[in-house]
Write an enzyme that holds these catalytic residues in place. Structure first.
Site, PDB file in Angstrom:
ATOM      1  N   ILE A  67      31.849 -24.426  35.136  1.00 44.61           N
ATOM      2  CA  ILE A  67      31.779 -25.451  34.164  1.00 44.61           C
ATOM      3  C   ILE A  67      33.296 -25.558  33.291  1.00 44.61           C
ATOM      4  O   ILE A  67      33.511 -24.659  32.943  1.00 44.61           O
ATOM      5  CB  ILE A  67      30.625 -25.487  33.045  1.00 44.61           C
ATOM      6  CG1 ILE A  67      30.461 -26.768  32.256  1.00 44.61           C
ATOM      7  CG2 ILE A  67      30.612 -24.299  32.190  1.00 44.61           C
ATOM      8  CD1 ILE A  67      29.294 -27.095  31.448  1.00 44.61           C
ATOM      9  N   SER A  68      33.836 -26.550  33.509  1.00 40.70           N
ATOM     10  CA  SER A  68      35.018 -26.577  32.888  1.00 40.70           C
ATOM     11  C   SER A  68      35.155 -26.538  31.506  1.00 40.70           C
ATOM     12  O   SER A  68      34.191 -26.994  30.656  1.00 40.70           O
ATOM     13  CB  SER A  68      35.778 -28.175  33.133  1.00 40.70           C
ATOM     14  OG  SER A  68      36.097 -28.130  34.594  1.00 40.70           O
ATOM     15  N   GLN A  69      36.238 -26.213  30.794  1.00 45.15           N
ATOM     16  CA  GLN A  69      36.339 -25.933  29.193  1.00 45.15           C
ATOM     17  C   GLN A  69      36.289 -27.530  28.691  1.00 45.15           C
ATOM     18  O   GLN A  69      36.717 -28.541  29.439  1.00 45.15           O
ATOM     19  CB  GLN A  69      37.755 -25.735  29.219  1.00 45.15           C
ATOM     20  CG  GLN A  69      38.289 -25.148  27.736  1.00 45.15           C
ATOM     21  CD  GLN A  69      39.889 -24.634  27.774  1.00 45.15           C
ATOM     22  OE1 GLN A  69      40.316 -24.488  28.943  1.00 45.15           O
ATOM     23  NE2 GLN A  69      40.344 -24.813  26.759  1.00 45.15           N
ATOM     24  N   ARG A  91      25.717 -29.404  26.049  1.00 47.35           N
ATOM     25  CA  ARG A  91      26.602 -28.567  26.941  1.00 47.35           C
ATOM     26  C   ARG A  91      25.749 -27.522  27.120  1.00 47.35           C
ATOM     27  O   ARG A  91      25.512 -26.829  28.425  1.00 47.35           O
ATOM     28  CB  ARG A  91      27.939 -28.309  26.574  1.00 47.35           C
ATOM     29  CG  ARG A  91      28.672 -27.446  27.309  1.00 47.35           C
ATOM     30  CD  ARG A  91      30.119 -27.187  27.144  1.00 47.35           C
ATOM     31  NE  ARG A  91      31.010 -26.644  28.059  1.00 47.35           N
ATOM     32  CZ  ARG A  91      31.606 -25.438  28.038  1.00 47.35           C
ATOM     33  NH1 ARG A  91      31.516 -24.765  26.922  1.00 47.35           N
ATOM     34  NH2 ARG A  91      32.382 -25.019  28.984  1.00 47.35           N
TER      35      ARG A  91
END
Length: 213
Positions: A63-65, A37
């Site tokens: 950027i999503s959790q 990530r």
């Protein structure tokens, strides 16, 4: 930036957190444990990349959790070889997770800067979506339809009809629906006209943008 043993250790800790929060799909957890990530974020966020938080990626997007990525992906229930449409490529992190699960991924992004960046980054890291599209997610991708699964990674005020139309019978559409806060929604297509709907609580996403060009 490189991917090191330290990063792998942080990913393992993240996976443990996701399990504690209720993610049970082993394939999804394994994919999260493999995708670096930190390489999808600006280097200034490297030290925070494995916290269960969303971060800015430019163009007013995030950027999503990781929990959200895992939760949406788990709802999709992907089988190897499934044809998946992703609305909102963003950083490409969710795309990478889908690719690792063995999906044939078609991904759409309407922010040109993010589109170009992900298009370069993903293949470099060994993730190869079937198709990258610069365009309007509300319209989906009729030319490549129907899809086994459709995932929307931004908050939509309503469920776009074209996306419902592009789902196979038996297919699953996962979409956060709402204006300021969203309810995670799963639609399963039962036949030509019927969809079964389930809701899974509140989430917060950046808005799904229409292409105004």
């Amino acid at each position: 930036m490189k991917d090191t043993n330290k990063h792998q250790g942080l990913r393992n800790q993240l996976v443990k957190q996701l399990e504690d929060k209720g993610i049970t799909d082993k394939n999804v957890l394994e994919a999260i444990s493999k995708v670096p990530r930190h390489l999808f974020l600006d280097s200034s966020f490297e030290n925070f990349a494995y916290q269960d938080k969303a971060f800015p990626i430019g163009a007013d997007q995030t950027i999503s959790q990781p929990f959200t990525v895992a939760f949406q992906t788990q709802l999709l229930d992907i089988k190897k070889g499934d044809k998946v449409l992703e609305i909102g490529t963003g950083s490409g992190y969710q795309t990478a997770v889908l690719c690792l699960l063995g999906a044939s991924v078609y991904t759409i992004e309407r922010q040109n800067k993010l589109f170009k960046k992900a298009q370069l980054l993903l293949p470099k890291l060994g993730y190869n979506p079937k198709k990258f599209v610069f365009g309007d997610g509300y319209k989906g991708l009729p030319d490549a339809a129907p899809f086994d699964n459709i995932i929307v990674t931004a908050g939509a005020p309503f469920i776009p009809q074209p996306l419902m139309a592009q789902l196979k019978i038996g297919g699953r559409l996962v979409i956060p629906v709402g204006e300021n806060e969203q309810i995670m929604t799963l639609l399963v297509r039962k036949n030509e006209k019927q969809f079964e709907k389930q809701e899974f609580g509140d989430f917060k996403f950046v808005p799904l943008l229409e292409n105004k060009n």
